[in-house]
Motif scaffolding. Sequence first.
Motif, PDB file in Angstrom:
ATOM      1  N   GLY A  72       0.794  -1.212   0.000  1.00  0.00           N
ATOM      2  CA  GLY A  72       0.000   0.000   0.000  1.00  0.00           C
ATOM      3  C   GLY A  72       0.831   1.269   0.000  1.00  0.00           C
ATOM      4  O   GLY A  72       1.840   1.364  -0.684  1.00  0.00           O
ATOM      5  N   CYS A  73       0.417   2.227   0.811  1.00  0.00           N
ATOM      6  CA  CYS A  73       0.959   3.584   0.735  1.00  0.00           C
ATOM      7  C   CYS A  73       2.283   3.791   1.456  1.00  0.00           C
ATOM      8  O   CYS A  73       2.865   4.872   1.363  1.00  0.00           O
ATOM      9  CB  CYS A  73      -0.063   4.560   1.310  1.00  0.00           C
ATOM     10  SG  CYS A  73      -1.641   4.570   0.425  1.00  0.00           S
ATOM     11  N   MET A  74       2.755   2.804   2.198  1.00  0.00           N
ATOM     12  CA  MET A  74       4.029   2.965   2.899  1.00  0.00           C
ATOM     13  C   MET A  74       4.798   1.656   2.865  1.00  0.00           C
ATOM     14  O   MET A  74       4.222   0.578   2.783  1.00  0.00           O
ATOM     15  CB  MET A  74       3.800   3.428   4.341  1.00  0.00           C
ATOM     16  CG  MET A  74       2.833   2.582   5.128  1.00  0.00           C
ATOM     17  SD  MET A  74       2.475   3.291   6.746  1.00  0.00           S
ATOM     18  CE  MET A  74       1.113   2.220   7.241  1.00  0.00           C
ATOM     19  N   ASN A  85       8.732   8.971  13.932  1.00  0.00           N
ATOM     20  CA  ASN A  85       9.945   9.291  13.196  1.00  0.00           C
ATOM     21  C   ASN A  85       9.710   9.383  11.693  1.00  0.00           C
ATOM     22  O   ASN A  85      10.663   9.500  10.918  1.00  0.00           O
ATOM     23  CB  ASN A  85      11.020   8.236  13.495  1.00  0.00           C
ATOM     24  CG  ASN A  85      11.396   8.241  14.962  1.00  0.00           C
ATOM     25  OD1 ASN A  85      11.904   9.237  15.468  1.00  0.00           O
ATOM     26  ND2 ASN A  85      11.125   7.143  15.661  1.00  0.00           N
ATOM     27  N   GLY A  86       8.441   9.320  11.321  1.00  0.00           N
ATOM     28  CA  GLY A  86       8.073   9.453   9.919  1.00  0.00           C
ATOM     29  C   GLY A  86       8.063   8.135   9.180  1.00  0.00           C
ATOM     30  O   GLY A  86       9.080   7.451   9.098  1.00  0.00           O
ATOM     31  N   GLN A 107       9.360   1.295  13.460  1.00  0.00           N
ATOM     32  CA  GLN A 107       9.001   0.029  14.104  1.00  0.00           C
ATOM     33  C   GLN A 107       9.317   0.012  15.604  1.00  0.00           C
ATOM     34  O   GLN A 107       9.325  -1.054  16.220  1.00  0.00           O
ATOM     35  CB  GLN A 107       9.710  -1.151  13.422  1.00  0.00           C
ATOM     36  CG  GLN A 107       9.313  -1.384  11.971  1.00  0.00           C
ATOM     37  CD  GLN A 107       7.928  -1.973  11.823  1.00  0.00           C
ATOM     38  OE1 GLN A 107       7.697  -3.166  12.029  1.00  0.00           O
ATOM     39  NE2 GLN A 107       6.982  -1.121  11.466  1.00  0.00           N
ATOM     40  N   SER A 108       9.567   1.173  16.207  1.00  0.00           N
ATOM     41  CA  SER A 108       9.920   1.184  17.629  1.00  0.00           C
ATOM     42  C   SER A 108       9.203   2.246  18.454  1.00  0.00           C
ATOM     43  O   SER A 108       9.279   2.220  19.682  1.00  0.00           O
ATOM     44  CB  SER A 108      11.437   1.366  17.791  1.00  0.00           C
ATOM     45  OG  SER A 108      11.863   2.592  17.217  1.00  0.00           O
ATOM     46  N   CYS A 109       8.514   3.191  17.814  1.00  0.00           N
ATOM     47  CA  CYS A 109       7.811   4.230  18.580  1.00  0.00           C
ATOM     48  C   CYS A 109       6.452   3.722  19.049  1.00  0.00           C
ATOM     49  O   CYS A 109       6.019   2.620  18.686  1.00  0.00           O
ATOM     50  CB  CYS A 109       7.644   5.494  17.732  1.00  0.00           C
ATOM     51  SG  CYS A 109       6.465   5.321  16.362  1.00  0.00           S
ATOM     52  N   ASP A 165      14.851   6.031   1.316  1.00  0.00           N
ATOM     53  CA  ASP A 165      14.881   4.746   2.002  1.00  0.00           C
ATOM     54  C   ASP A 165      15.563   4.948   3.353  1.00  0.00           C
ATOM     55  O   ASP A 165      16.553   5.678   3.462  1.00  0.00           O
ATOM     56  CB  ASP A 165      15.649   3.733   1.160  1.00  0.00           C
ATOM     57  CG  ASP A 165      15.737   2.369   1.808  1.00  0.00           C
ATOM     58  OD1 ASP A 165      14.810   1.565   1.608  1.00  0.00           O
ATOM     59  OD2 ASP A 165      16.734   2.121   2.531  1.00  0.00           O
ATOM     60  N   ARG A 166      15.051   4.304   4.399  1.00  0.00           N
ATOM     61  CA  ARG A 166      15.560   4.523   5.755  1.00  0.00           C
ATOM     62  C   ARG A 166      16.999   4.043   5.920  1.00  0.00           C
ATOM     63  O   ARG A 166      17.713   4.507   6.817  1.00  0.00           O
ATOM     64  CB  ARG A 166      14.678   3.815   6.785  1.00  0.00           C
ATOM     65  CG  ARG A 166      13.245   4.282   6.798  1.00  0.00           C
ATOM     66  CD  ARG A 166      12.441   3.573   7.885  1.00  0.00           C
ATOM     67  NE  ARG A 166      12.750   4.107   9.184  1.00  0.00           N
ATOM     68  CZ  ARG A 166      12.163   5.183   9.734  1.00  0.00           C
ATOM     69  NH1 ARG A 166      11.256   5.844   9.031  1.00  0.00           N
ATOM     70  NH2 ARG A 166      12.492   5.596  10.929  1.00  0.00           N
TER      71      ARG A 166
END
Length: 348
Positions: free
Chosen positions: A87-89, A109-110, A94-96, A119-120
Amino acid sequence: MKTIGYAAHSSDAHMVPYHFERRNLRDNDVAIEILYSGVCHSDLHTVNGDWGDQPYPLVPGHEIVGKVIEVGADVKNYEVGQHVAVGCMVDSCQSCDQCDHGEEQYCRNGMTPTYGAPDRISGEITQGGYSKHIVVREEFVLQVPESLDLARTAPILCAGITTFSPLRTWGVKAGSRVGVIGLGGLGHMAVKLAVAMGAEVTVLSRSNSKEETAKALGAKRILASTDENAMKQAGSSFDLIIDTVPVKHDVDVYMPLLDIDGTLAIVGQVGPMEDFMTVPLVMGRRRVAGSLIGGIKETQEVLDFCAEHDIHPECKMIKADEVNDAFASLAKGDVAHRYVIDMASLSV
């Protein structure tokens, strides 16, 4: 992985074939051959630069259905040949607290959008679904129920979840009174989903011209916002109104339609709105709210819900080289279906 897509190279939104490379698989990645890619109005806004400068060349598309062709060493939930969706993301921290609650779309954190964002890990710009292949972190890949028509599933990944999430957030159930402003790509899905939840649904439109279509989708009636008498008689008659209009507009006319504690949820327009009068809000404890897609868990839920209730978006299938015509149609507005690109028409 070498692949091909359709990309915009400037803010004129004109799409052309674009050869590029997808990243090599990380241990938690899933490589997907894209079969169908939905065309969203937000794709047009994005590549036009309506929401800010973009990192061209840009391959849009965040309504993706495909087939797994390779998995990383640590992938546990997917295997080659399985039908999946994106989908959209495609990532988040994965930690907040928001990620922990399954609302990655509001990651502190966006979240990383499917296209147009760094890319992260590598920093390279993500490219979307108007392409032959995509590589996505396992946690952001979704399962497609077998009973769904693959050719009509893609828009559920945006239009579906965008309207499903506020319906769930504001507790729509049997007997709820729901209004839907607009009967386009978002609006028609809002009607189908709310009806399946047992709600009494009314479509709010400028005229009654779409009454037959609205009722065919399951709505009880259509209410013309230009009919002052009808609007007055409908005062305080909705618990929730889903506003799907994708451009700046006036919401004042709709506020008296909400009952006490009612909510108007904006899911269409991203940007400035007309000023609105606070009197109806104060006098009825009404509220105006916004809603942005849904988390991965909720997106899987809407896919499963649509499979259970045999809900599919109204779609028009196009070839990849027809995407510019689809954009032109979207720009004119009032499109009552979703365009879906058959990626079989695109070869590497």
